[in-house]
Design a protein around this motif. Structure first.
Motif: not given
Length: 907
Positions: A539-540, A568, A570, A572-575
């Motif tokens: 994630t970012t 989803q 986790q 942060g935002h998935p890479t």
């Protein structure tokens, strides 16, 4: 000599010589000489016998190898050129073991008897000795007071004395099977001698003497002699006999102790000649049924013993299954007030340590209970259970494949067991799954594959497009254009996705995600149980636009994935790499957990998906790639609703297809998916893997292997495309045809075919007039495999024709070809009605899609050739990916080379 026999002989037997008790068959006092001791079988078996018996082999012979030794763990056994030399060296022995070839066995026995007056027993391991040689061997033994065992046996063993002479009774560890007890064994089968001993041991019965009698036509030490020696052996309370059809030995045997007889080989009564172990001709009065009656008469029973119908007497029992021997023996001995020799050690019934029902809904009786293995195997099994995916042995893969094959009779190829005719009925997404996971997959798989590949089709602003466009502008063919793009998609492009995928597979496996069908789609699996500590970069902090678009596309299609659901959750935002890894994990999980594919195959998924998308995109010119749009189609539509077939069609022709064109396109993809491992395109792909070194799979570059496939395709493949199209175009260009799929097309196909045949006949006549033998064949007509019948058919063409008919589809080009082969015969140009082959079908399907763009001027003949060629590349890309993956898992380094001895210089 006859007087000598009378002096030594005991018992009233025609052939019996000197043994009066089983205790004399094999003892610690016996000393052995082995003939052909360095032969393949003897050199493996003799050291085991020697060590087990405390060193009973004093010497061996091997002509021309005198002075050599056979090494054992308790000392070397000296080898001499012949028996006389061994005796001259001071060795003394009373037993000879014969491992000589059939043609030399008689002379070997004669040598043993002639030069060694101390000889008392000979054990012949050799099988298939000629009958006249066997007669002479028997005569020599009788005249000299020597007992002979065999031939075609595995020798003898004595569990009490821990002695084995000749053969491999008890296997590599005789002590494991030959536990001392009270049961003697006499068996026509060497292998089953050991098996029966093991069965008995599990039930608490040990053995005394085990004799592998062999089953050549002559059984030198047979059942009557065994019965006499059994009666005089105080150790043996009962016996087990294993009998096969042929001979009257058992009929003549007189048993005074309980016996369990296992008679096998009823099926041999249906044969007209002996087979292998059968010995004599089956089907006579000494067949299996006759022998069963003999023993039932001896035992006073009227049926065969089975666990469900335990028929026996105090004299014995008859069985026809070796697995029933222990129960029968226990019942018989109980009737004689005799208990087993020791506590039972278990049983040899099927107790699987592993189980996989491949997701099948099996009834309980077909699903055996998986039990824990005995130590130390339980620890090894536990370790194996932590392994994800299957493993196949490596081997030379030149001209071989574990992915594809062709039926020589029907010419229908198959990929992972799915024929190309069946593949022709599948959507493109299913054929992607077939190539990568060995199965066409289900609806959810298709909903994941389409957006995952579509995400890489639009190459706007990417170096792959720049490379492809530069190659295109340089005048290269379509395969070279795609190769330029593929060269950019190297290992670093998928490192992040591969690391994420590896992490997900290991953590979900540890969390216990099941192997049952649909486990990777589960809505009930608690993703909170998955250990998410120390992850790679999944994630970012800021949203990844490409990742969000891919997730939105999956959601819009209604696809399910437990891996995406976990991702989803986790922080942060998935890479994009993590999303691609989650999709790959979902597609791979079922086949991976059922060992259908390897972990290596699964971990390459992200790379394959990216490569497939890139090559489809690169087949369209740079003007078709815009920010957010491809061929005029919005990115959201590509990811969220279009099928992969529609996207690939648009890349080829610049617009999405209608329902009939899509059907034709997907039919073509299935038909062309593979042509077997010997295809030129597959050889290029496999050669690239072989050169990189599959034994170090991390070094193999999938994109380079695809380039190998692309460099090994070319316009000569036009039989599958352009040549047939060019021919059809020539016939129809002045016909006024508007819609090839219209049943009311208005074309007189018979007249058109007659004109084409007349032109071809004139062409052939002109060629012959000038003496030329170089006569071009009509593309798509006739086939070397399907010929020599009044009316020929290519089953692949028939399949497609029926498929179209069932759908109510019309293809005027296909119909023309059928009229053409009929007209060739009617005009006398062909001796029979040729088949319309599958190349004609491919050309007809291709031109059907391209006809209207061709007539409207959207494409010219050059573009027509390019389109035909490119359509071929799409499916073969998938078939070659399967070959690449197969070679990566099975192959050895450089194993596609041709041996120097098979190469030739052409001047």
């Amino acid at each position: 000599m006859q007087a000598n026999w009378q002096k030594k002989g005991v018992g009233d037997f025609k052939y019996h010589v000197g043994i009066s008790s089983l205790t004399q068959v094999a003892s610690r006092d016996d000393r052995v000489c082995v003939l052909n001791i360095l032969g393949g079988e003897s050199s493996e078996v003799t050291p085991v016998s020697h060590v087990y018996s405390g060193g009973n082999v004093v010497c061996g012979t091997a002509p021309g190898k005198g002075g050599a030794v056979l090494e054992t763990s308790i000392g070397n056994i000296p080898v001499y050129n012949n028996v006389r030399d061994a005796l001259a060296a001071g060795h003394r022995f009373n037993c000879g073991v014969v491992y000589l070839p059939p043609s030399a066995a008689r002379d070997g026995v004669a040598e043993l008897i002639r030069v060694n007056p101390d000889l008392r027993k000979i054990f012949i391991i050799t099988e298939k000795i000629a009958v006249h040689d066997a007669r002479e061997i028997r005569a020599m033994g009788q005249q000299n007071g020597i007992d002979i065992f065999g031939a075609n046996g595995l020798g003898v063993a004595d569990s009490w004395n821990q002695v084995r002479i000749g053969g491999a009774l008890g296997g590599d560890k005789p002590g494991d099977s030959l536990r001392p007890g009270s049961i003697a064994i006499f068996s026509n089968s060497g292998g089953f001698s050991t098996t029966i001993a093991q069965y008995l041991r599990m039930a608490g019965w040990g053995t005394t003497t085990v004799i592998s009698s062999g089953k050549d036509v002559y059984i030198h030490y047979a059942a009557p002699e065994f019965a006499f020696a059994l009666a005089n052996d105080a150790r043996s309370k009962a016996a087990v006999l294993y009998c096969e059809p042929g001979g009257y030995y058992e009929f003549d045997a007189q048993f005074t102790k309980p016996v369990v007889a296992c008679v096998v080989g009823r099926w041999k009564s249906k044969l007209t000649r002996a087979v292998g172990h059968a010995g004599a001709m089956a089907g006579g009065s000494d067949d299996a049924l006759a022998k069963e009656r003999w023993f039932m008469d001896k035992f006073g029973v009227d049926a065969i013993f089975t666990p469900d119908n335990p028929v026996f007497s105090a004299k014995g029992a008859l069985v026809t299954n070796i697995a029933h021997i222990p129960a029968a023996l226990t019942a018989v001995m109980r009737a004689n007030a005799t208990m087993p020799d020791f506590a039972a050690e278990g049983n040899l019934a099927l107790k699987p340590w592993f189980g996989s029902d491949e997701g099948l809904d099996l009834p309980d009786e077909l699903r055996p209970l998986v039990v824990e293995a005995v130590a130390p195997y339980n620890e090894q099994v536990a370790l194996l259970n932590t392994q994800i995916g299957g493993v196949v042995p490596r081997q030379a893969m030149k001209d071989a494949s574990g992915a594809s094959q062709m039926d020589a009779k029907t010419q229908v190829s198959s990929l992972h067991g799915t024929s190309m005719l069946d593949a022709a009925t599948l959507p493109l997404e299913s054929n992607v799954a077939l190539a990568l996971v060995h199965d066409a997959g289900g609806e959810n798989d298709r909903k994941l594959i389409a957006p995952a590949i579509a995400a890489f089709v639009n190459l706007h602003g990417r170096p792959e497009l720049a490379a492809a466009e530069a190659s295109r502008e340089a005048g290269n063919a379509p395969n070279a254009v795609l190769a330029a793009a593929a060269a950019i998609v190297g290992p670093k492009r998928q490192q992040a996705a591969r690391a994420a995928l590896k992490f997900m597979l290991e953590r979900f496996h540890a969390a216990g995600l099941g192997t049952e069908f649909g486990a990777s789609l589960s809505e009930s699996f608690d993703v909170g149980t998955v250990d998410a500590s120390d992850p790679p970069e999944l994630t970012t902090e800021t949203p990844d636009a490409r990742a969000q678009a891919l997730i939105a596309g999956v959601r819009a299609r209604g696809a399910r994935s437990v891996f995406l659901r976990w991702l989803q959750n986790q922080p942060g935002h998935p890479t994009e790499a993590a999303v691609l890894a989650a999709i790959s994990a979902t597609l791979a999980w079922g086949p991976l957990s059922r060992k259908r594919i390897s972990r290596l195959t699964a971990e390459n998924f992200p790379w394959w998906l990216q490569l497939f998308g890139t090559l489809i995109g690169a087949s369209a010119g740079a003007s078709k790639h815009e920010a957010g749009r491809f061929c005029g189609i919005a990115q959201e539509q590509m990811l969220g609703s279009l099928s992969l077939g529609e996207i690939a069609f648009a890349a080829l022709l610049g617009h999405t297809p209608g329902e009939k064109d899509l059907f034709a396109f997907q039919t073509l993809v299935g038909l062309l998916l593979t042509n077997g491992p010997g295809a030129i395109s597959a050889q290029g792909a496999k050669g690239a893997v072989s050169a990189d070194g599959p034994e170090q799979p991390e070094r193999v570059q999938l994109n380079k292997a695809l380039v190998g496939f692309l460099t090994h395709t070319g316009y000569a493949h036009g039989g599958n495309g352009y040549e047939g199209i060019a021919y059809l175009n020539e016939q129809f260009k002045a016909s006024g045809l508007k819609d090839p799929s219209a049943s009311d097309h208005g074309i007189d196909l018979k007249a058109l075919a007659a004109r084409a045949v007349e032109q071809y006949a004139q062409y052939k006549s002109q060629k012959k007039t000038v003496g030329s033998l170089d006569i071009a064949k009509l593309p798509g007509v006739n086939h070397p495999v399907f010929k020599d019948k009044p009316v020929n058919f290519d089953p692949r063409e028939v399949f497609i024709a029926k498929l179209q008919e069932a759908r109510g589809d019309c293809n005027v080009f296909h119909d023309f070809y059928r009229a053409l082969v009929r007209q060739l015969f009617d005009a006398g140009v062909s001796r029979n009605v040729y088949c319309v082959n599958v190349d004609a079908v491919i050309a007809a399907l291709l031109l059907k899609m391209l006809w209207q763009p061709l007539q409207s001027g959207e494409i010219g003949e050059r573009e027509l050739e390019t389109a035909a060629f490119t359509i071929f590349l799409y499916p073969r890309m998938l078939g070659c990916a399967a070959e690449i993956d197969d070679h990566l898992n099975r192959g050895r380094n450089m194993d596609t080379r041709t041996a120097a001895s098979l190469c030739k210089f052409v001047a």
